[in-house]
Design an enzyme around this catalytic site. Sequence first.
Site: not given
Length: 316
Positions: A63, A160, A190
């Site tokens: 981020h 995104p 993830h």
Amino acid sequence: MKKPQLLLLVSFLAVLYSGATALNETYYDSICPNLESLVQGAVRGMMSTTNIAAAATLRLFFHDCFVQGCDASILIQNANGDDEQHNFENQFLRADGYNTIMAAKAAVDADPQCTNKVSCSDIIALAARDAVFLSGGPTWKVELGRYDGKISTTSSVNLPGASENFDQLMSRFSVYNLTPTDLVALSGAHTLGATSCFHVNSRLYPTPDSYLDPGFAIQLQGQCPATLNVNSFVFFDNSVITFDNDYFKMLQLKKGVLFSDEVLYVDTRSASIVDQFATDQNAFFTAFVDSMLKLGRIGVKTAVDGEIRKDCRFTN
């Protein structure tokens, strides 16, 4: 082009180039010799107190780097609330990640050799690496020498999205010269952690989308009811605190939690990469390390446009 303009252009390009190439693995060897052990000790300590510290810390790196470059602007807290943290897209970042970076910064500054000599952006990069390694994933030599940015605004955040398709995702990644392999490898982060039902419910109601395994859709509906609770969450895979390739195996079974996850296996341009990583964990680890290094070179600040923040939350 007139000579003064040419000199100005050359000077500008030199600054950009130096920012991209100033990074090196030994940057702090004489400045703060114990840096890596100090950061890793802090990360290990946080991971022993909360099982989401690793995932939250790794998310912070992405981020941060995807918005104005890897400059720790994600950590800045402006008095008027106009900062990246207050953008809606960052509201789901857990405090555990921020707390891990603060703990690492405190540990580094407690060493007299290191006080106020290590950038917050470098600490994030090291902590992200350590979060992966201490969760069972690969380790690597982190390129260092970043300066911290001085600007953080809510409007600068444009990450995104969880509902984006392959073309939309690649349009964002290609801006930074990141390839489809980078997209798939970095999505593999993830394998750690969870996501809010806010990012899942649109796949489930009024009817589940066709990319979801029907049985898995029912499972998700049990975790994320139609009446949205943003504090409810879903784990990305079955090994939520272990960095492995289980995430890709989930995609093969049509059990990707986010649309932007599953689309990586639906689209023929990335499906073969998913298959490779699902079959060969070492191939995933190798690609992930390469992609993290590339990510870490985005928008590097130098002494010209950056600083070494004394407090990661505030500019000097």
